[in-house]
Write an enzyme that holds these catalytic residues in place. Structure first.
Site, PDB file in Angstrom:
ATOM      1  N   GLU A   1     -21.859 -11.424  13.839  1.00 43.68           N
ATOM      2  CA  GLU A   1     -22.180 -11.864  12.469  1.00 43.68           C
ATOM      3  C   GLU A   1     -22.741 -10.704  11.632  1.00 43.68           C
ATOM      4  OE1 GLU A   1     -23.280 -15.798  11.804  1.00 43.68           O
ATOM      5  OE2 GLU A   1     -22.754 -16.463  13.822  1.00 43.68           O
TER       6      GLU A   1
ATOM      7  N   ASP B   1     -23.823 -15.468   5.322  1.00 39.96           N
ATOM      8  CA  ASP B   1     -25.231 -15.525   4.867  1.00 39.96           C
ATOM      9  C   ASP B   1     -25.976 -16.601   5.668  1.00 39.96           C
ATOM     10  OD1 ASP B   1     -24.872 -13.545   2.960  1.00 39.96           O
ATOM     11  OD2 ASP B   1     -24.650 -14.941   1.283  1.00 39.96           O
TER      12      ASP B   1
ATOM     13  N   GLN C   1     -39.505  -5.149  31.982  1.00 43.63           N
ATOM     14  CA  GLN C   1     -40.496  -4.175  32.459  1.00 43.63           C
ATOM     15  C   GLN C   1     -41.691  -4.884  33.113  1.00 43.63           C
ATOM     16  OE1 GLN C   1     -39.609  -1.140  32.336  1.00 43.63           O
ATOM     17  NE2 GLN C   1     -41.460  -0.086  33.012  1.00 43.63           N
TER      18      GLN C   1
ATOM     19  N   GLY D   1      -8.318  -4.906  14.982  1.00 45.20           N
ATOM     20  CA  GLY D   1      -8.503  -3.672  14.207  1.00 45.20           C
ATOM     21  C   GLY D   1      -9.524  -3.770  13.099  1.00 45.20           C
TER      22      GLY D   1
ATOM     23  N   ARG E   1     -26.109 -15.813   9.518  1.00 38.91           N
ATOM     24  CA  ARG E   1     -27.089 -14.783   9.925  1.00 38.91           C
ATOM     25  C   ARG E   1     -28.474 -15.399  10.126  1.00 38.91           C
ATOM     26  NH1 ARG E   1     -23.904 -10.410   6.076  1.00 38.91           N
ATOM     27  NH2 ARG E   1     -22.302 -10.022   7.664  1.00 38.91           N
TER      28      ARG E   1
ATOM     29  N   GLY F   1     -40.919  -5.891  36.482  1.00 41.42           N
ATOM     30  CA  GLY F   1     -40.686  -4.786  37.410  1.00 41.42           C
ATOM     31  C   GLY F   1     -39.355  -4.966  38.129  1.00 41.42           C
TER      32      GLY F   1
ATOM     33  N   ARG G   1     -48.508 -12.984  39.257  1.00 40.88           N
ATOM     34  CA  ARG G   1     -48.301 -11.781  40.068  1.00 40.88           C
ATOM     35  C   ARG G   1     -49.592 -10.959  40.171  1.00 40.88           C
ATOM     36  NH1 ARG G   1     -44.899  -9.004  43.670  1.00 40.88           N
ATOM     37  NH2 ARG G   1     -44.976  -6.781  43.178  1.00 40.88           N
TER      38      ARG G   1
ATOM     39  N   THR H   1     -15.944 -16.998  18.946  1.00 41.89           N
ATOM     40  CA  THR H   1     -16.884 -17.874  19.663  1.00 41.89           C
ATOM     41  C   THR H   1     -16.351 -19.304  19.644  1.00 41.89           C
ATOM     42  OG1 THR H   1     -18.723 -16.483  18.988  1.00 41.89           O
ATOM     43  CG2 THR H   1     -19.270 -18.727  19.673  1.00 41.89           C
TER      44      THR H   1
ATOM     45  N   LEU I   1     -12.820 -14.550  11.820  1.00 41.53           N
ATOM     46  CA  LEU I   1     -12.739 -13.493  10.811  1.00 41.53           C
ATOM     47  C   LEU I   1     -12.294 -12.173  11.449  1.00 41.53           C
ATOM     48  CD1 LEU I   1     -13.364 -12.318   7.958  1.00 41.53           C
ATOM     49  CD2 LEU I   1     -15.743 -12.060   8.681  1.00 41.53           C
TER      50      LEU I   1
HETATM   51  N1  CAA Z   1     -21.534 -14.214  -0.940  1.00 37.97           N
HETATM   52  C1  CAA Z   1     -20.505 -14.376  -1.806  1.00 37.97           C
HETATM   53  N2  CAA Z   1     -19.733 -13.335  -2.219  1.00 37.97           N
HETATM   54  C2  CAA Z   1     -20.002 -12.119  -1.725  1.00 37.97           C
HETATM   55  C3  CAA Z   1     -21.059 -11.888  -0.830  1.00 37.97           C
HETATM   56  C4  CAA Z   1     -21.845 -12.999  -0.438  1.00 37.97           C
HETATM   57  N3  CAA Z   1     -22.866 -12.852   0.400  1.00 37.97           N
HETATM   58  N4  CAA Z   1     -21.080 -10.583  -0.494  1.00 37.97           N
HETATM   59  C5  CAA Z   1     -20.077  -9.992  -1.181  1.00 37.97           C
HETATM   60  N5  CAA Z   1     -19.443 -10.922  -1.932  1.00 37.97           N
HETATM   61  C6  CAA Z   1     -18.323 -10.681  -2.842  1.00 37.97           C
HETATM   62  C7  CAA Z   1     -18.733  -9.621  -3.886  1.00 37.97           C
HETATM   63  O1  CAA Z   1     -19.372 -10.234  -4.981  1.00 37.97           O
HETATM   64  C8  CAA Z   1     -17.412  -9.016  -4.269  1.00 37.97           C
HETATM   65  O2  CAA Z   1     -16.783  -9.885  -5.162  1.00 37.97           O
HETATM   66  P1  CAA Z   1     -15.767  -9.308  -6.323  1.00 37.97           P
HETATM   67  O3  CAA Z   1     -14.582  -8.755  -5.624  1.00 37.97           O
HETATM   68  O4  CAA Z   1     -15.453 -10.523  -7.149  1.00 37.97           O
HETATM   69  O5  CAA Z   1     -16.533  -8.260  -7.061  1.00 37.97           O
HETATM   70  C9  CAA Z   1     -16.608  -9.080  -2.976  1.00 37.97           C
HETATM   71  O6  CAA Z   1     -17.247 -10.079  -2.154  1.00 37.97           O
HETATM   72  C10 CAA Z   1     -16.611  -7.762  -2.231  1.00 37.97           C
HETATM   73  O7  CAA Z   1     -17.960  -7.383  -1.989  1.00 37.97           O
HETATM   74  P2  CAA Z   1     -18.347  -5.959  -1.423  1.00 37.97           P
HETATM   75  O8  CAA Z   1     -17.719  -4.905  -2.241  1.00 37.97           O
HETATM   76  O9  CAA Z   1     -19.821  -5.920  -1.215  1.00 37.97           O
HETATM   77  O10 CAA Z   1     -17.585  -5.978  -0.029  1.00 37.97           O
HETATM   78  P3  CAA Z   1     -17.490  -4.899   1.050  1.00 37.97           P
HETATM   79  O11 CAA Z   1     -16.083  -4.774   1.495  1.00 37.97           O
HETATM   80  O12 CAA Z   1     -18.181  -3.629   0.622  1.00 37.97           O
HETATM   81  O13 CAA Z   1     -18.344  -5.631   2.195  1.00 37.97           O
HETATM   82  C11 CAA Z   1     -19.605  -5.653   4.200  1.00 37.97           C
HETATM   83  C12 CAA Z   1     -18.904  -4.886   3.098  1.00 37.97           C
HETATM   84  C13 CAA Z   1     -20.928  -6.199   3.694  1.00 37.97           C
HETATM   85  C14 CAA Z   1     -19.855  -4.619   5.255  1.00 37.97           C
HETATM   86  C15 CAA Z   1     -18.751  -6.848   4.727  1.00 37.97           C
HETATM   87  O14 CAA Z   1     -17.451  -6.414   5.036  1.00 37.97           O
HETATM   88  C16 CAA Z   1     -19.377  -7.467   5.943  1.00 37.97           C
HETATM   89  O15 CAA Z   1     -20.311  -8.282   5.870  1.00 37.97           O
HETATM   90  N6  CAA Z   1     -18.883  -7.089   7.146  1.00 37.97           N
HETATM   91  C17 CAA Z   1     -19.336  -7.670   8.385  1.00 37.97           C
HETATM   92  C18 CAA Z   1     -18.469  -8.791   8.808  1.00 37.97           C
HETATM   93  C19 CAA Z   1     -19.125  -9.625   9.848  1.00 37.97           C
HETATM   94  O16 CAA Z   1     -20.300  -9.976   9.757  1.00 37.97           O
HETATM   95  N7  CAA Z   1     -18.351 -10.012  10.846  1.00 37.97           N
HETATM   96  C20 CAA Z   1     -18.835 -10.872  11.860  1.00 37.97           C
HETATM   97  C21 CAA Z   1     -17.721 -11.694  12.391  1.00 37.97           C
HETATM   98  S1  CAA Z   1     -18.103 -13.347  12.608  1.00 37.97           S
HETATM   99  C22 CAA Z   1     -18.876 -13.481  14.076  1.00 37.97           C
HETATM  100  O17 CAA Z   1     -19.390 -12.578  14.633  1.00 37.97           O
HETATM  101  C23 CAA Z   1     -18.950 -14.872  14.501  1.00 37.97           C
HETATM  102  C24 CAA Z   1     -19.161 -15.225  15.896  1.00 37.97           C
HETATM  103  O18 CAA Z   1     -18.255 -15.345  16.662  1.00 37.97           O
HETATM  104  C25 CAA Z   1     -20.510 -15.645  16.313  1.00 37.97           C
END
Ligand code: CAA
Length: 392
Positions: A374, A251, A347, A140, A254, A350, A279, A169, A136
């Site tokens: 995530e 979801d 800690q 940028g 996490r 030590g 210790r 990952t 994902l």
């Molecule tokens: N499930 C399903 N749909 C969802 C949802 C969920 N949990 N959360 C949001 N949506 C949907 C909303 O319903 C909305 O739908 P509509 O357009 O139909 O209305 C749409 O998605 C947009 O939702 P938001 O307006 O809430 O979206 P946003 O742009 O404001 O989101 C954010 C903001 C929560 C910060 C999101 O961008 C986010 O979670 N960012 C973090 C990304 C992340 O976790 N990256 C990690 C990378 S992966 C990684 O780390 C893996 C690894 O290698 C271990």
């Protein structure tokens, strides 16, 4: 829309079923016997633990969550959380290899895939004969996931991918990649698409392996796509579903990271408690000194709290409810708790906590990423607040 359960209604005491206890005993034995003795070497050499993944596959852990019809075992998310925790308690690298495979790649195929896609991608991942990765983030865009600029242009029955995904990952080691790409930048999150890409696809190459602070063996690199063709048949959902695929996948992911954080903190507690029993300082064992007892007590209290929050999120998922807030709460608390606990562990050790002869410094380095990947702690706060304030 499914109503989110009020947090007040959620049970906060927990008794493991006999099946969950069996999984705990089985994974603990494998992890302590096979993974723990190699964790320091994997960290030191930045080595991908391929043999650990193969053992998890042979022990049916890759298919733990998935239906028998797709090569899995069909257990619940509490069992999965227990498995991630026990693996992380022994080797954090191995736990993220496992959770990125299960939660971030195989699970979305189960949730979003067609029958053909499940047969092609899920069954081999559930059996552990193929390894998955989730792509994902980009150079940028990290927290602002909707800003992805890796482009997917449809041309007949295929998409042509161009762009770079970052921090992936299992990056160089995986067979299947769930790649989120943009079809039309003007559509923002509504233009995203989720594509299953196979290793070896034309124009698909890897950037350098990242030299990380912790989880050093997990093969983190960028993915580079240059006119890479991907069949439309490999798309999960439809064009425009990419953001929802990502968010619903995260979801579940996490919960995996919350479980990982609990496991790292528990490993730190185990080591600190053992050291405190051996210790001597001021003529007493450390465990007889109240300053050390208080640190161990605080660590234990917070670990237990994080574990219950994590099981709570798992149960909501198992009940088929929307569990976005519970997963974010568990991940936020568990990851910040893991930092506090591992700092206390250093800690207690030590000077010995600051050198690589003992695992304390590794726990601290491994814990930090749980506050970042995530979704950072700040993103979890956004998710919790926006979900809980909806309709207020
Ligand atoms: N499930 C399903 N749909 C969802 C949802 C969920 N949990 N959360 C949001 N949506 C949907 C909303 O319903 C909305 O739908 P509509 O357009 O139909 O209305 C749409 O998605 C947009 O939702 P938001 O307006 O809430 O979206 P946003 O742009 O404001 O989101 C954010 C903001 C929560 C910060 C999101 O961008 C986010 O979670 N960012 C973090 C990304 C992340 O976790 N990256 C990690 C990378 S992966 C990684 O780390 C893996 C690894 O290698 C271990």
């Amino acid at each position: 829309m499914i109503a989110e359960t009020s947090l007040k209604e959620l049970p906060l005491s927990f008794v493991l079923t006999s099946e969950q206890q069996d999984i705990q005993a089985m994974v603990r034995e494998i992890a302590q016997k096979e993974f723990a003795p190699k964790a320091a070497e994997i960290d030191r050499n930045h080595r991908f633990p391929r043999e650990n993944f193969e053992l998890m596959a042979a022990s049916d852990l890759c298919g733990l969550l998935f239906p028998e019809s797709y090569g899995g075992v069909g257990l619940d998310h509490v069992c999965y959380s227990i498995a991630v925790e026990e693996i992380a308690r022994a080797c954090a690298t191995t736990s993220v290899v496992y959770s990125a495979h299960c939660s971030l790649t195989a699970a979305p195929v189960l949730q979003w895939g067609t029958e053909e896609q499940k047969e092609k991608f899920l069954t081999p991942m559930a059996r552990g004969s193929k390894l998955g990765a989730f792509a994902l983030s980009e150079p940028g865009s990290g927290s602002d996931a909707a800003a992805a600029r890796c482009m997917a242009h449809q041309d007949g029955d295929q998409f042509i991918l161009n762009g770079t995904k970052n921090w992936i990952t299992n990056g160089a080691e995986a067979d299947f990649y769930l790649v989120i790409a943009q079809t039309d930048t003007s559509l923002k999150h509504k233009g995203l698409v989720a594509l299953m890409v196979e290793k070896g696809a034309p124009g698909f190459s890897f950037g350098k392996l990242e030299d990380k602070l912790g989880i050093k063996g997990s093969s983190t690199c960028s993915l580079i796509f240059e006119d890479t063709p991907v069949p439309v048949a490999n798309m999960l959902g439809k064009v425009g579903d990419g953001f929802k695929v990502s968010m619903s996948t995260l979801d579940g992911g996490r919960i995996g990271i919350a479980s990982q954080a609990v496991g790292i903190a528990q490993g730190a507690w185990d080591s600190a408690a053992k050291y405190a029993c051996e210790r001597v300082a001021f003529g007493k064992k450390l465990n007889q000194l109240q300053a050390i007892q208080f640190m161990l007590a605080e660590m234990a209290t917070e670990i237990e709290t994080a574990r219950l929050l994590t099981y709570n999120a798992c149960q909501a998922q198992d009940r088929g409810e929307k569990f976005t807030s519970q997963a974010a709460i568990a991940k936020l608390y568990a990851s910040e708790m893991a930092m506090r606990a591992t700092v206390k562990c250093v800690q207690i050790f030590g000077g010995y906590g600051y050198v690589t002869d003992y695992p304390a410094e590794r726990y601290m380095r491994d814990a930090k990423i749980t506050e970042i990947y995530e979704g950072t702690s700040e993103v979890q706060r956004i998710v919790i607040a926006s979900n809980m304030l909806k309709g207020q």
